[in-house]
Design an enzyme around this catalytic site. Sequence first.
Site, PDB file in Angstrom:
ATOM      1  N   HIS A 214       2.574  77.491  36.212  1.00  0.00           N
ATOM      2  CA  HIS A 214       1.901  76.081  36.052  1.00  0.00           C
ATOM      3  C   HIS A 214       2.385  75.166  35.132  1.00  0.00           C
ATOM      4  CE1 HIS A 214      -0.547  78.511  33.121  1.00  0.00           C
ATOM      5  NE2 HIS A 214      -0.703  77.240  32.614  1.00  0.00           N
ATOM      6  N   ASP A 215       2.767  75.619  34.058  1.00  0.00           N
ATOM      7  CA  ASP A 215       3.434  74.499  32.971  1.00  0.00           C
ATOM      8  C   ASP A 215       4.780  74.713  32.845  1.00  0.00           C
ATOM      9  OD1 ASP A 215       1.093  73.221  32.194  1.00  0.00           O
ATOM     10  OD2 ASP A 215       0.475  74.643  30.549  1.00  0.00           O
ATOM     11  N   LYS A 218       6.882  71.878  31.263  1.00  0.00           N
ATOM     12  CA  LYS A 218       6.821  71.480  29.919  1.00  0.00           C
ATOM     13  C   LYS A 218       8.367  71.650  29.250  1.00  0.00           C
ATOM     14  CE  LYS A 218       2.061  71.787  28.700  1.00  0.00           C
ATOM     15  NZ  LYS A 218       1.039  72.821  27.949  1.00  0.00           N
TER      16      LYS A 218
HETATM   17 FE   LIG Z   1      -0.436  72.213  32.073  1.00  0.00          FE
HETATM   18 FE   LIG Z   2      -1.518  76.744  30.779  1.00  0.00          FE
END
Ligand SMILES: [Fe+2]
Ligand SMILES: [Fe+2]
Length: 361
Positions: A214-215, A218
Amino acid sequence: MAEIDRRILVVDDEPVIRKLLARILERADFSVVVAEDGLDGLEKLRTDASIRLIVSDLRMPKCGGLEFVRRAIGEFKRDFEFILLTGDGDKSDAIEALRLGVREFLDKPVERADLEAAVFKAQERLLEHDREHERVRKLEIENFSKSQTLDEINRKLGGAEEELIDRLSLISQYRDIETAEHCVRVGLYSQLLADMAGLDANTQRTIRLAGILHDIGKVGVPDDVLLKEGSLTDCEFEVMQRHTEIGYSMLNSSHNPVLQQAAVIARHHHEKWTGNGYCTGLVGEDIPIIARIVSIADVYDALRSSRRYKPPFGHDAAVSIITKGDGRTAPDMFDPTLLGLFAEHHHRFENIFDSMPDQLV
Ligand SMILES: [Fe+2]
Ligand SMILES: [Fe+2]
């Protein structure tokens, strides 16, 4: 012609006719077995499994032709070809015999040429049955081995998918974005919620894997924002929010269904039910359900984890923040149905968290 197709049973109660029929057939190169009525015929079929061709009279004492045909079909799992000898007044029996699958009828007295022609035709039908059985058998074997291969491929692909996602999630850890345990736990809570929400097993597996990433976006956020101690300025927060779009564009072009779902999750996991989330501001059910699910999972685990800007909360505090709000997190951010499931089964989330604590480095 195979030996099996040269065996023929002649059933007739009149010895003279029986002998006559046998002689015609033997001259046509058949190996003849004789029986004097239906019961005797059944006995011959019991003792010789190779007989499939039968010439039988219709009218016989004890067990007539029709009963013989019916019992032979019922008792033996064999393809038979019957040739029934009919006389005047046998019309209704002949119709019944047709219903049972008899295809050849000969008027009595029987002409030699007619008998030969009928037997050859019957023999050809038997051979055609055999060829058809063989075709079906080969197809079944082919389909079976194809499905075995497909199962094998699916198993291997399933394994490859899990490894791929595992490797991709390593990128986050190298950049000190999230711990591996956080990513995996988010996948597990998401699978649990998907199950409780009634989503099918395939979607549950997909969300478990896709939720891990999900991240992933980043990795595209500059260090001065990503690794900043303390809270972000408005401008820095805007930069940080871009991780949703970055994750989406990293994963979206894949043809792999799990990575496609991961792209949707990456893009929408910070949307809010009320419509004031990012990055698209979708509202309510317009937010894909997999993202609504991951949103609750991610917030719960983030609250339980230690972050640069906050200490970890205990389970009860995290549940209270999600279900009652704390000024920063509010319950109306979440899909009310999913929030209800979380509130009811929050201990199952706690179990997952406890079963996989962050490794101390
Ligand atoms: Fe996030
Ligand atoms: Fe997260």
